[in-house]
Structure formats: structure tokens, C-alpha cells
Scaffold this motif. Sequence first.
Motif, mmCIF file in Angstrom:
data_model
loop_
_atom_site.group_PDB
_atom_site.id
_atom_site.type_symbol
_atom_site.label_atom_id
_atom_site.label_comp_id
_atom_site.label_asym_id
_atom_site.label_seq_id
_atom_site.Cartn_x
_atom_site.Cartn_y
_atom_site.Cartn_z
ATOM 1 N N GLN A 91 -17.197 61.431 -6.292
ATOM 2 C CA GLN A 91 -16.427 60.352 -6.925
ATOM 3 C C GLN A 91 -15.000 60.806 -7.211
ATOM 4 N N PHE A 92 -14.841 62.043 -7.662
ATOM 5 C CA PHE A 92 -13.506 62.582 -7.935
ATOM 6 C C PHE A 92 -12.660 62.593 -6.668
ATOM 7 N N LYS A 93 -13.256 62.976 -5.556
ATOM 8 C CA LYS A 93 -12.514 62.980 -4.282
ATOM 9 C C LYS A 93 -12.064 61.575 -3.915
ATOM 10 N N GLN A 94 -12.943 60.597 -4.122
ATOM 11 C CA GLN A 94 -12.596 59.203 -3.831
ATOM 12 C C GLN A 94 -11.452 58.728 -4.729
ATOM 13 N N ILE A 95 -11.519 59.068 -5.999
ATOM 14 C CA ILE A 95 -10.465 58.699 -6.951
ATOM 15 C C ILE A 95 -9.143 59.329 -6.538
ATOM 16 N N GLU A 96 -9.169 60.604 -6.216
ATOM 17 C CA GLU A 96 -7.949 61.304 -5.808
ATOM 18 C C GLU A 96 -7.365 60.714 -4.531
ATOM 19 N N HIS A 97 -8.234 60.329 -3.611
ATOM 20 C CA HIS A 97 -7.771 59.677 -2.380
ATOM 21 C C HIS A 97 -7.102 58.335 -2.704
ATOM 22 N N ASN A 98 -7.729 57.551 -3.563
ATOM 23 C CA ASN A 98 -7.157 56.249 -3.925
ATOM 24 C C ASN A 98 -5.813 56.395 -4.627
ATOM 25 N N ILE A 99 -5.679 57.402 -5.466
ATOM 26 C CA ILE A 99 -4.404 57.656 -6.146
ATOM 27 C C ILE A 99 -3.340 58.055 -5.124
ATOM 28 N N GLU A 100 -3.705 58.893 -4.179
ATOM 29 C CA GLU A 100 -2.743 59.317 -3.148
ATOM 30 C C GLU A 100 -2.272 58.116 -2.327
ATOM 31 N N GLU A 101 -3.170 57.223 -1.996
ATOM 32 C CA GLU A 101 -2.789 56.012 -1.256
ATOM 33 C C GLU A 101 -1.841 55.143 -2.084
ATOM 34 N N GLU A 102 -2.110 55.043 -3.367
ATOM 35 C CA GLU A 102 -1.229 54.260 -4.239
ATOM 36 C C GLU A 102 0.157 54.907 -4.348
ATOM 37 N N ARG A 103 0.201 56.231 -4.389
ATOM 38 C CA ARG A 103 1.495 56.940 -4.405
ATOM 39 C C ARG A 103 2.298 56.637 -3.138
ATOM 40 N N LYS A 104 1.618 56.635 -2.008
ATOM 41 C CA LYS A 104 2.290 56.340 -0.738
ATOM 42 C C LYS A 104 2.859 54.921 -0.746
ATOM 43 N N LEU A 105 2.068 53.983 -1.248
ATOM 44 C CA LEU A 105 2.550 52.598 -1.325
ATOM 45 C C LEU A 105 3.749 52.474 -2.249
ATOM 46 N N GLN A 106 3.687 53.144 -3.384
ATOM 47 C CA GLN A 106 4.819 53.099 -4.311
ATOM 48 C C GLN A 106 6.070 53.688 -3.676
ATOM 49 N N ALA A 107 5.910 54.792 -2.953
ATOM 50 C CA ALA A 107 7.055 55.430 -2.303
ATOM 51 C C ALA A 107 7.632 54.531 -1.217
ATOM 52 N N TYR A 108 6.776 53.819 -0.524
ATOM 53 C CA TYR A 108 7.227 52.919 0.534
ATOM 54 C C TYR A 108 8.012 51.737 -0.043
ATOM 55 N N TYR A 109 7.494 51.152 -1.119
ATOM 56 C CA TYR A 109 8.115 49.948 -1.674
ATOM 57 C C TYR A 109 9.269 50.224 -2.630
ATOM 58 N N GLU A 110 9.369 51.432 -3.122
ATOM 59 C CA GLU A 110 10.424 51.752 -4.085
ATOM 60 C C GLU A 110 11.827 51.391 -3.585
ATOM 61 N N PRO A 111 12.193 51.720 -2.337
ATOM 62 C CA PRO A 111 13.537 51.369 -1.874
ATOM 63 C C PRO A 111 13.761 49.856 -1.746
ATOM 64 N N LEU A 112 12.687 49.108 -1.605
ATOM 65 C CA LEU A 112 12.802 47.654 -1.453
ATOM 66 C C LEU A 112 12.916 46.923 -2.789
ATOM 67 N N MET A 113 12.540 47.584 -3.876
ATOM 68 C CA MET A 113 12.497 46.921 -5.174
ATOM 69 C C MET A 113 13.835 46.349 -5.644
ATOM 70 N N PRO A 114 14.948 47.057 -5.520
ATOM 71 C CA PRO A 114 16.208 46.450 -5.970
ATOM 72 C C PRO A 114 16.518 45.128 -5.258
ATOM 73 N N LYS A 115 16.258 45.067 -3.972
ATOM 74 C CA LYS A 115 16.499 43.829 -3.219
ATOM 75 C C LYS A 115 15.565 42.713 -3.687
ATOM 76 N N LEU A 116 14.304 43.064 -3.911
ATOM 77 C CA LEU A 116 13.347 42.058 -4.373
ATOM 78 C C LEU A 116 13.691 41.558 -5.776
ATOM 79 N N GLU A 117 14.134 42.463 -6.635
ATOM 80 C CA GLU A 117 14.521 42.068 -7.990
ATOM 81 C C GLU A 117 15.726 41.128 -7.966
#
Length: 142
Positions: A91-117
Motif C-alpha cells: 500500500q505504501f508503494k502505491q501511495i508513493e506512486h500516486n504522489i509521484e504522479e501528482e507531483r508530475k502533474l503539478q510540475a506540468y501545469y505550473e507554467p500554465l497557471m498564470p495564463k489560466l488565472e
Amino acid sequence: MQALQEKERIAKVLFMLRLLSEKTQREIGKGISVSFQQIQKYEKCLNGVSSDKLFSLAKQNNWDINVLFGSNPAELLEQIPSDKRRKVESQFKQIEHNIEEERKLQAYYEPLMPKLEQELAHKVTYKEPSISEVEIEQKKYA
């Protein structure tokens, strides 16, 4: 990123507390008026848990609120019976994987946020980035 660390910690602690109390996701969910699927999402770290839900969980299950709000999962892991450790580690491995995926998504969308705002404030109209712009941004965070 600190919020993701806390989300991960809570998911791990919640999963272990449920195992230690020998309750099902359905039983835990019923106590706070959410479905077992929602408890499953909390435990897999797909959804965050609000502080009021954490408080209710502690109260309904006679869990120490300090454990939910401040314990170290590694210390709590020592209380898990050896026959359930593999399940917890998986379960810990699954949680860590899900967190890593969320980090990747945040990093991808971070540069787009000022334009969206700006678009949300009706200052500009958002334009979907071209494939080359997206590839450049992805390479920064890969």
C-alpha cells in the motif's frame, strides 16, 4: 510540495489505523457518512482528507487524534503485525506512486497557471499551447 507530503503521511496513517482496528473500509466510511470508495481513495492518496473528516474518523473509531494529525508512518508501522506488513508495504508503494504522479502533474501545469488565472479574471483568452510548447515544458520537468 509540503502539502503532498502531508497528504501522503495521512494516507499511510489512515490505512494502518484501519488495519490495526480490524475494520473494513465500509465500516470506517459509514461512521463519517462517506462511501467505502471514498475511504479507498483516501487510503490510496487519490483524494485528500479534510481536517473535519480526520477529526470525525478519530472520534468515531476511538483513535488518538494526535496519531492522525502528527504521527510518523514509520513508527506506526512497527505496531503492524508481521503477517500484515507486506500488505502495508504494498500500500505504501502505491501511495508513493500516486504522489509521484501528482507531483508530475503539478510540475506540468505550473507554467500554465498564470495564463489560466488571467483568463479566469477575464483579462485574456486562454489559448491551448502548441505541441512544441508542451514538449518544451515537459522536458523541463521530466
